[in-house]
Scaffold this motif. Structure first.
Motif, short mmCIF file in Angstrom:
data_model
loop_
_atom_site.label_atom_id
_atom_site.label_comp_id
_atom_site.label_asym_id
_atom_site.label_seq_id
_atom_site.Cartn_x
_atom_site.Cartn_y
_atom_site.Cartn_z
N PRO A 354 6.12 1.84 15.61
CA PRO A 354 5.54 2.98 14.78
C PRO A 354 4.59 3.87 15.51
CG PRO A 354 4.43 0.89 14.27
CD PRO A 354 5.70 0.54 15.03
N SER A 355 4.68 4.95 15.48
CA SER A 355 3.78 5.92 16.02
C SER A 355 2.35 5.68 15.52
CB SER A 355 4.30 7.37 15.94
OG SER A 355 4.03 7.77 14.69
N TRP A 356 1.46 6.49 16.32
CA TRP A 356 0.12 6.38 15.43
C TRP A 356 0.00 6.99 14.42
CZ3 TRP A 356 -3.32 2.89 16.80
CH2 TRP A 356 -3.40 2.41 18.25
N SER A 357 0.92 8.25 14.22
CA SER A 357 0.72 9.01 12.87
C SER A 357 1.42 8.08 11.86
CB SER A 357 1.30 10.38 13.16
OG SER A 357 2.63 10.09 13.60
N ASP A 358 2.38 7.27 12.16
CA ASP A 358 2.93 6.52 11.45
C ASP A 358 2.12 5.45 10.62
OD1 ASP A 358 5.55 7.67 11.66
OD2 ASP A 358 6.27 6.13 12.93
N ARG A 359 1.21 4.88 11.76
CA ARG A 359 0.02 3.84 11.24
C ARG A 359 -0.63 4.40 10.11
NH1 ARG A 359 -0.56 0.05 16.35
NH2 ARG A 359 1.69 0.30 17.41
N VAL A 360 -1.26 5.53 10.39
CA VAL A 360 -2.08 6.14 9.65
C VAL A 360 -1.44 6.28 8.13
CG1 VAL A 360 -3.49 8.39 9.03
CG2 VAL A 360 -3.45 7.27 11.28
N ARG A 361 -0.11 6.79 8.17
CA ARG A 361 0.53 7.14 6.75
C ARG A 361 0.87 6.22 6.19
NH1 ARG A 361 5.18 11.64 6.21
NH2 ARG A 361 5.13 12.04 4.16
N ILE A 362 1.08 4.86 6.74
CA ILE A 362 1.30 3.79 6.02
C ILE A 362 0.13 3.31 5.28
CG2 ILE A 362 1.70 1.17 6.58
CD1 ILE A 362 3.77 1.94 8.89
N LEU A 363 -1.10 3.50 5.83
CA LEU A 363 -2.11 3.10 5.23
C LEU A 363 -2.92 4.25 4.31
CD1 LEU A 363 -4.18 1.08 8.12
CD2 LEU A 363 -2.81 0.22 6.15
N SER A 364 -2.14 5.30 4.23
CA SER A 364 -2.91 6.29 3.18
C SER A 364 -2.34 6.27 1.98
CB SER A 364 -2.19 7.73 3.97
OG SER A 364 -0.85 7.71 3.50
N GLY A 365 -3.07 7.13 1.07
CA GLY A 365 -2.74 7.03 -0.31
C GLY A 365 -3.60 5.90 -1.07
N ARG A 366 -3.43 5.86 -2.22
CA ARG A 366 -4.30 4.88 -3.19
C ARG A 366 -3.52 3.54 -2.74
NH1 ARG A 366 -4.51 4.55 -9.90
NH2 ARG A 366 -5.74 2.82 -9.94
N PRO A 367 -4.64 2.44 -2.37
CA PRO A 367 -3.88 1.29 -1.80
C PRO A 367 -3.31 0.34 -3.24
CG PRO A 367 -6.27 1.37 -2.12
CD PRO A 367 -5.85 2.61 -2.18
N PRO A 368 -2.52 -0.25 -2.76
CA PRO A 368 -1.43 -1.25 -3.83
C PRO A 368 -2.46 -2.43 -3.94
CG PRO A 368 -0.40 -1.35 -2.00
CD PRO A 368 -1.53 -0.38 -1.65
N VAL A 369 -3.39 -2.82 -3.39
CA VAL A 369 -4.32 -3.92 -3.56
C VAL A 369 -5.79 -3.64 -3.61
CG1 VAL A 369 -2.59 -5.44 -2.39
CG2 VAL A 369 -4.55 -4.06 -1.05
N PRO A 370 -6.35 -4.31 -3.98
CA PRO A 370 -8.12 -4.12 -4.00
C PRO A 370 -8.50 -3.85 -2.75
CG PRO A 370 -7.76 -6.01 -5.52
CD PRO A 370 -6.28 -5.64 -4.62
N VAL A 371 -9.31 -2.53 -3.07
CA VAL A 371 -10.09 -2.10 -1.58
C VAL A 371 -10.82 -2.87 -0.96
CG1 VAL A 371 -11.25 -0.10 -0.67
CG2 VAL A 371 -10.00 0.31 -2.51
N ALA A 372 -11.69 -3.61 -1.66
CA ALA A 372 -12.66 -4.61 -0.93
C ALA A 372 -11.88 -5.66 -0.22
CB ALA A 372 -13.76 -5.19 -2.00
N ARG A 373 -10.89 -6.20 -0.94
CA ARG A 373 -10.08 -7.09 -0.22
C ARG A 373 -9.49 -6.80 1.03
NH1 ARG A 373 -7.76 -11.32 -4.73
NH2 ARG A 373 -9.63 -11.84 -5.82
#
Length: 387
Positions: A354-373
């Motif tokens: 994965p490129s650096w932009s790929d890595r950012v995009r994978i983590l973008s958007g509303r997280p499917p798990v609790p943010v704190a965790r």
């Protein structure tokens, strides 16, 4: 017999090393020792076309049993076909191709009692010496890595009529979620022959075989597949790495070269080892004969293992999010969210590039798990890096 190289363990990694060396270095005297009666055991290995270079596909092609132009994934809120070739190797085909090439250079039923950088002693008293020995006997059972598991139980089914399935379903996560992230994986090996696996990303490696066998029967019935015979069963547990100490994992007999999972050479999120095994086989086949000695080989392969470990920090972080940031029955949401992404990005992810932009995009958007965790998972990885 005076071999130049002894390969201990006839699993995927050492078998591919032997296959490549026979093609590139036919005069090299090999000895492959396998505890079982057949190379590769009872396994199916799969990979995406983008995982390998064109020339690697070419030399691996005689071992490939089946390939498809794309695959499908199914989640409660997402169904999608992804383009890109998908390929599988079967252990029977591997044995039938490699065993005749090796002839007397293959010894099956070989139980190792002593292993050294310059030789091997078998339980029956036979001993063999060589300038180089590679240990490819699978997971060493070390506790130095923090691992969870992608575990599976599968059946090869013969159907009474064609299944009507042209391409694999790599994940059908619409099944009940239990024992972690659970999905059914289906490969159409022929119109009326399927490999169906109950697969789970779980905290432990134990398999509920009776339950999984029943689940496969229920899944086949729900899809209207009438099973006329179960031709084969296979099972396994692949490591999914969350953290740990790679140096400690590799510490035992550091002067002895390793291959495959024993060397830590696998994709940290899927546990799949075939692409790394192909790359290692290519590298070793290109070495001059003077480099085929245990000490320099051990250094070379360890360097490869540590390079993969450094590149794998991002994957270990994602694994921590998958396993630690939500309850087991909700883990499927992480993958459902992941599959919203463009197909080329998904392809690069599974290829481990994965490129650096790929890595950012994978983590973008509303997280499917609790943010704190999720944030706690990232902190845990940073602590691992600091040590």
């Amino acid at each position: 017999m005076n071999p130049d190289l002894i390969l201990v363990g006839g699993g995927l990694a050492n078998s591919l090393i032997a296959w490549r060396l026979r093609a590139r270095r036919p005069s090299l005297r090999l000895l492959l020792l396998e505890r079982g009666e057949r190379l590769g055991g009872n396994h199916t290995w799969c990979f995406h076309g983008a995982d390998l270079r064109r020339e690697q596909h070419a030399w691996l092609a005689p071992l490939v049993a089946q390939q498809w132009p794309g695959h499908e994934i199914i989640f409660p809120r997402r169904r999608r076909r992804l383009p890109g070739s998908y390929h599988c190797l079967l252990s029977d085909r591997l044995h039938e191709a490699l065993a005749p090439l090796l002839g007397e250079q293959l010894i099956t039923g070989a139980e190792v009692s002593e292993l050294r950088p310059d030789g091997v002693k078998l339980a029956d008293g036979r001993s063999f010496g060589a300038p180089a020995v590679i240990d490819g006997r699978g997971d060493p059972g070390s506790r130095a890595l923090d691992v969870r598991f992608q575990k599976f139980f599968g059946q090869e089914l013969r159907l009474a009529a064609p299944a009507g399935l042209a391409e694999p379903i790599l994940m059908d996560a619409t099944v009940p979620q239990r024992d972690g992230f659970r999905f059914i994986y289906t490969l159409p090996l022929a119109p009326d022959r399927l490999l169906v696996e109950d697969t789970r990303y779980s905290d432990g490696p134990a398999l509920a075989v009776a339950e999984m066998r029943e689940a496969i029967a229920d899944y086949a019935a729900a899809r209207g597949w009438q099973v006329s015979a179960v031709e084969r069963e296979e099972q396994g547990a692949l490591p999914v790495v969350l953290g740990g100490d790679l140096a400690a994992y590799l510490a035992e007999q550091p002067e002895l070269p390793r291959a495959g999972v024993r060397a830590g050479l696998f994709h940290y999120t899927t546990g799949y080892s075939l692409p790394e095994a192909v790359r290692l086989a290519d590298e070793l086949a290109a070495l001059p004969e003077s480099a085929l000695r245990s000490a320099p080989l051990a250094d070379r392969i360890r360097a490869r293992s540590f390079t993969l470990w450094r590149r794998g920090g991002y994957f270990r972080m994602l694994n921590r999010m998958l396993f630690l940031a939500g309850p087991p029955e909700e883990r499927y949401r992480v993958l459902q969210h992941f599959y919203r992404l463009p197909a080329p990005l998904i392809e690069r992810f599974y290829a481990g590039r994965p490129s650096w932009s790929d890595r950012v995009r994978i983590l973008s958007g509303r997280p499917p798990v609790p943010v704190a965790r999720a944030l706690g998972s990232v902190v845990g990885l940073r602590q691992e890096r600091a040590h």
